[in-house]
Motif scaffolding. Structure first.
Motif, PDB file in Angstrom:
ATOM      1  N   THR A  91      -9.916  -3.783   1.358  1.00 22.06           N
ATOM      2  CA  THR A  91      -9.307  -2.575   1.924  1.00 22.06           C
ATOM      3  C   THR A  91     -10.287  -1.401   1.960  1.00 22.06           C
ATOM      4  O   THR A  91     -11.289  -1.369   1.241  1.00 22.06           O
ATOM      5  CB  THR A  91      -8.073  -2.145   1.099  1.00 22.06           C
ATOM      6  OG1 THR A  91      -8.470  -1.855  -0.249  1.00 22.06           O
ATOM      7  CG2 THR A  91      -7.016  -3.229   1.085  1.00 22.06           C
ATOM      8  N   ARG A  92      -9.925  -0.447   2.831  1.00 27.11           N
ATOM      9  CA  ARG A  92     -10.574   0.863   2.851  1.00 27.11           C
ATOM     10  C   ARG A  92      -9.525   1.853   3.355  1.00 27.11           C
ATOM     11  O   ARG A  92      -8.855   1.581   4.353  1.00 27.11           O
ATOM     12  CB  ARG A  92     -11.801   0.880   3.760  1.00 27.11           C
ATOM     13  CG  ARG A  92     -12.525   2.242   3.741  1.00 27.11           C
ATOM     14  CD  ARG A  92     -13.647   2.305   4.766  1.00 27.11           C
ATOM     15  NE  ARG A  92     -14.788   1.488   4.398  1.00 27.11           N
ATOM     16  CZ  ARG A  92     -15.900   1.408   5.132  1.00 27.11           C
ATOM     17  NH1 ARG A  92     -15.984   2.091   6.279  1.00 27.11           N
ATOM     18  NH2 ARG A  92     -16.911   0.663   4.751  1.00 27.11           N
ATOM     19  N   PRO A  93      -9.361   2.989   2.671  1.00 27.36           N
ATOM     20  CA  PRO A  93      -8.349   3.963   3.120  1.00 27.36           C
ATOM     21  C   PRO A  93      -8.651   4.480   4.522  1.00 27.36           C
ATOM     22  O   PRO A  93      -9.804   4.723   4.881  1.00 27.36           O
ATOM     23  CB  PRO A  93      -8.450   5.085   2.079  1.00 27.36           C
ATOM     24  CG  PRO A  93      -9.096   4.462   0.891  1.00 27.36           C
ATOM     25  CD  PRO A  93     -10.027   3.424   1.425  1.00 27.36           C
ATOM     26  N   ILE A  94      -7.601   4.649   5.323  1.00 28.51           N
ATOM     27  CA  ILE A  94      -7.764   5.181   6.674  1.00 28.51           C
ATOM     28  C   ILE A  94      -7.976   6.688   6.644  1.00 28.51           C
ATOM     29  O   ILE A  94      -8.794   7.224   7.404  1.00 28.51           O
ATOM     30  CB  ILE A  94      -6.535   4.816   7.538  1.00 28.51           C
ATOM     31  CG1 ILE A  94      -6.472   3.304   7.731  1.00 28.51           C
ATOM     32  CG2 ILE A  94      -6.596   5.522   8.894  1.00 28.51           C
ATOM     33  CD1 ILE A  94      -5.240   2.817   8.470  1.00 28.51           C
ATOM     34  N   GLY A  95      -7.246   7.371   5.768  1.00 29.74           N
ATOM     35  CA  GLY A  95      -7.385   8.818   5.683  1.00 29.74           C
ATOM     36  C   GLY A  95      -7.072   9.500   7.005  1.00 29.74           C
ATOM     37  O   GLY A  95      -6.052   9.212   7.641  1.00 29.74           O
ATOM     38  N   PHE A 144       0.838  -1.190   0.000  1.00 26.32           N
ATOM     39  CA  PHE A 144       0.000   0.000   0.000  1.00 26.32           C
ATOM     40  C   PHE A 144       0.877   1.245   0.000  1.00 26.32           C
ATOM     41  O   PHE A 144       1.861   1.321   0.737  1.00 26.32           O
ATOM     42  CB  PHE A 144      -0.914   0.017   1.227  1.00 26.32           C
ATOM     43  CG  PHE A 144      -1.790  -1.199   1.341  1.00 26.32           C
ATOM     44  CD1 PHE A 144      -2.639  -1.562   0.314  1.00 26.32           C
ATOM     45  CD2 PHE A 144      -1.752  -1.998   2.475  1.00 26.32           C
ATOM     46  CE1 PHE A 144      -3.441  -2.685   0.406  1.00 26.32           C
ATOM     47  CE2 PHE A 144      -2.544  -3.124   2.586  1.00 26.32           C
ATOM     48  CZ  PHE A 144      -3.399  -3.466   1.545  1.00 26.32           C
ATOM     49  N   THR A 145       0.498   2.192  -0.843  1.00 28.78           N
ATOM     50  CA  THR A 145       1.217   3.466  -0.864  1.00 28.78           C
ATOM     51  C   THR A 145       0.643   4.443   0.153  1.00 28.78           C
ATOM     52  O   THR A 145       1.289   5.441   0.476  1.00 28.78           O
ATOM     53  CB  THR A 145       1.147   4.092  -2.260  1.00 28.78           C
ATOM     54  OG1 THR A 145      -0.227   4.223  -2.661  1.00 28.78           O
ATOM     55  CG2 THR A 145       1.880   3.205  -3.274  1.00 28.78           C
ATOM     56  N   GLU A 146      -0.556   4.179   0.652  1.00 26.39           N
ATOM     57  CA  GLU A 146      -1.184   4.999   1.687  1.00 26.39           C
ATOM     58  C   GLU A 146      -1.771   4.060   2.749  1.00 26.39           C
ATOM     59  O   GLU A 146      -2.107   2.910   2.444  1.00 26.39           O
ATOM     60  CB  GLU A 146      -2.290   5.881   1.100  1.00 26.39           C
ATOM     61  CG  GLU A 146      -1.783   6.901   0.089  1.00 26.39           C
ATOM     62  CD  GLU A 146      -2.924   7.746  -0.464  1.00 26.39           C
ATOM     63  OE1 GLU A 146      -4.093   7.494  -0.101  1.00 26.39           O
ATOM     64  OE2 GLU A 146      -2.640   8.658  -1.261  1.00 26.39           O
ATOM     65  N   PRO A 147      -1.910   4.525   3.992  1.00 31.54           N
ATOM     66  CA  PRO A 147      -2.438   3.657   5.050  1.00 31.54           C
ATOM     67  C   PRO A 147      -3.839   3.132   4.709  1.00 31.54           C
ATOM     68  O   PRO A 147      -4.707   3.884   4.264  1.00 31.54           O
ATOM     69  CB  PRO A 147      -2.459   4.568   6.284  1.00 31.54           C
ATOM     70  CG  PRO A 147      -1.427   5.611   5.991  1.00 31.54           C
ATOM     71  CD  PRO A 147      -1.486   5.846   4.515  1.00 31.54           C
ATOM     72  N   GLN A 148      -4.026   1.847   4.919  1.00 28.37           N
ATOM     73  CA  GLN A 148      -5.295   1.193   4.611  1.00 28.37           C
ATOM     74  C   GLN A 148      -5.690   0.278   5.762  1.00 28.37           C
ATOM     75  O   GLN A 148      -4.843  -0.358   6.384  1.00 28.37           O
ATOM     76  CB  GLN A 148      -5.144   0.327   3.348  1.00 28.37           C
ATOM     77  CG  GLN A 148      -4.672   1.040   2.116  1.00 28.37           C
ATOM     78  CD  GLN A 148      -5.799   1.694   1.359  1.00 28.37           C
ATOM     79  OE1 GLN A 148      -6.953   1.264   1.427  1.00 28.37           O
ATOM     80  NE2 GLN A 148      -5.491   2.743   0.632  1.00 28.37           N
ATOM     81  N   TRP A 149      -6.992   0.208   6.036  1.00 31.93           N
ATOM     82  CA  TRP A 149      -7.489  -0.932   6.791  1.00 31.93           C
ATOM     83  C   TRP A 149      -7.498  -2.117   5.833  1.00 31.93           C
ATOM     84  O   TRP A 149      -7.821  -1.966   4.646  1.00 31.93           O
ATOM     85  CB  TRP A 149      -8.894  -0.671   7.304  1.00 31.93           C
ATOM     86  CG  TRP A 149      -8.938   0.289   8.462  1.00 31.93           C
ATOM     87  CD1 TRP A 149      -8.391   0.135   9.699  1.00 31.93           C
ATOM     88  CD2 TRP A 149      -9.604   1.562   8.482  1.00 31.93           C
ATOM     89  NE1 TRP A 149      -8.672   1.221  10.485  1.00 31.93           N
ATOM     90  CE2 TRP A 149      -9.403   2.111   9.771  1.00 31.93           C
ATOM     91  CE3 TRP A 149     -10.341   2.286   7.549  1.00 31.93           C
ATOM     92  CZ2 TRP A 149      -9.924   3.349  10.147  1.00 31.93           C
ATOM     93  CZ3 TRP A 149     -10.853   3.512   7.904  1.00 31.93           C
ATOM     94  CH2 TRP A 149     -10.641   4.041   9.204  1.00 31.93           C
TER      95      TRP A 149
END
Length: 479
Positions: free
Chosen positions: A401-405, A349-354
């Motif tokens: 997945t789902r982005p944490i944001g 993942f390039t960005e934090p993800q659940w």
């Protein structure tokens, strides 16, 4: 420093009296057996790779781990088991900790028996095509050792560089080459196992054939440490193929690629590896690894051929895949190696993800149908789903997945687990299973209950009770 002194900072706060007493007993009765007393240093032994805290919630410096024993011989394993039983402390056997289902996770009131010092390759018999190894031998190390004999060990989980043979046996691990060579069970001929009373039994045989008595070897393979501790394994080796060749087939969409897989089954070619990447997987690999797979197509069938007649195999496979719309290329050795490296290590993942990772398996003729169901699950639960598959044997590894944001990473949405359960139900609905190769552990106990009947589970528990009547080994796991 004595064991009791080492406990000074943790005895009152964390350590259970029976665990403290067990550690002291090791020091006085079996000083030759290495132990690590419960502390922050043993906290990583509470988890396997699949259950370890993520980066956003790392292991706390104050977290208290279990007591760990590191026996160096089968006889020491017997001593460890007998002593743990005497003090009423349950045992969790641990290999390299690379499991993904919580099978090697442990509570602070348990004893972890690590096999990392049981790491000897005891024998290689080229004319019998077998090796005898201890459970702590790393999969890749075994292959490196037997290569000069012109042999290889076929099971190759994605974690082959770090996973141990004992852990592979515990979960009946699979990997990429299962399409041709089968899972770990097909490569294990015999086992030496320490049972809950400390006795050492040998099951199986050294010969390729052997039907005397019940097949207890297969019973222990995949038992996830609930029946005994494997201390030695006789494993089957195979000749290194005279040639290997990588073939790629890119398709214009995920449905087209998934449907194209049937062309391989209909052909006369039997690849050693067949992997399938859907469109979001290709996009994700490119973003994480800087590759350019998506520019070549929207889905990918990645194939390895091996053996004699490699050119003829590649030709016949090319014809079969081009006939169903694939853009096919026979890759150079260098490009093929790069593609397999991306398959094993390119996802991230390039960005934090659940994130929830799964390991469902279905009849390979139903793969396209399962991929087609992803969109409805995504829409219903507001998640994203991608999946790379061991398509040669129908084993999918969906990533939900789902982005944490800007949200709190600890506030994990329930919809991820609900979506995962829905995929499990889809797999079961087409004749599949909740785990193709990762085991059940703790993570999949509820899902296993969806697959196995009450009578089936009762029979498994009866087997457990016959071999481990006091529930010493890995309680609460697998069954």
């Amino acid at each position: 420093m004595t064991t009791t002194e080492a406990y000074a900072g943790t005895r009152a706060r964390d350590a259970r009296p029976e665990v403290v007493a067990l550690a002291d007993a090791f020091a006085t009765r079996f000083p030759e057996i290495a132990i690590r007393v419960p502390s922050a240093a043993t906290a990583p032994y509470r988890y396997d790779r699949g259950t370890a805290p993520r980066v956003e919630s790392p292991i706390s410096d104050d977290e208290h781990g279990p007591l760990v024993a590191l026996p160096g011989t089968p006889e020491q394993v017997q001593d460890v088991v007998r002593l743990a039983a005497e003090f009423g402390v349950s045992v969790v056997t641990r290999g390299a900790g690379s499991g993904l289902s919580g099978g090697a996770s442990a509570r602070p009131d348990q004893l972890v028996v690590s096999t990392e010092r049981l790491n000897r390759i005891l024998e290689v018999a080229p004319l019998d095509e077998v090796a005898v190894v201890e459970p702590g031998v790393i999969n890749a190390a075994l292959n490196e050792h037997v290569a000069p004999f012109g042999l290889f060990y076929a099971p190759d989980p994605a974690s082959f560089e770090i996973s141990s043979i004992g852990g592979n046996i515990a979960t009946n691990a699979g990997g990429l080459r299962c399409a041709k060579y089968g899972v770990t069970r097909e490569s294990v001929l015999g086992l030496d196992v320490v049972l809950a009373d400390g006795s050492l039994v040998s099951v199986g045989h050294r010969s390729i054939k052997g039907v005397t008595g019940l097949d207890l070897t297969s019973l222990f393979v995949g038992s996830e440490g609930v029946l005994g501790i494997v201390v030695r394994a006789t494993v089957r080796l195979r000749p290194i193929p005279v040639a290997r060749q990588t073939v790629t087939a890119f398709f214009e969409s995920t449905p087209a690629g998934a449907s194209g897989l049937a062309a391989i089954t209909r052909s006369s070619v039997r690849p050693s590896v067949v992997e399938f990447f859907d469109e979001p997987s290709l996009t994700g690999i490119d973003a994480f690894s800087g590759s350019g797979l998506r520019r070549r197509g929207a889905s990918l069938i990645l194939v390895e051929l091996d053996g004699y007649g490699i050119a003829e195999q590649a030709h016949d496979l090319t014809v079969a895949l081009e006939a169903v719309g694939g853009t096919v290329r026979v890759e150079s050795d260098e490009d093929g190696a790069a593609l397999w490296e991306l398959r094993r290590h390119g996802r991230g993942f390039t960005e934090p993800q659940w994130f929830v990772g799964e390991d469902i398996a279905v009849p390979k003729s139903r793969l396209a149908e399962v991929y087609a169901r992803f969109a409805e699950v995504e829409q219903r639960y507001d998640v994203a789903i991608s999946a790379v598959s061991h398509a040669g044997d129908g084993n999918l590894h969906p990533a939900i997945t789902r982005p944490i944001g800007d949200a709190d990473p600890a506030d994990r949405p329930a919809e991820l687990d609900e979506a995962a359960t829905e995929l499990v139900r889809i797999a079961l609905g087409v004749g599949g299973t909740v785990s193709g190769e990762h085991g059940v552990g703790t993570v999949k106990l509820d899902w296993a209950a969806l697959e196995l009947s009450d009578r089936n589970r009762a029979a498994q528990r009866a087997l457990k009770a016959a071999l481990d009547p006091t529930g010493l080994f890995n309680p609460g796991k697998a069954i």
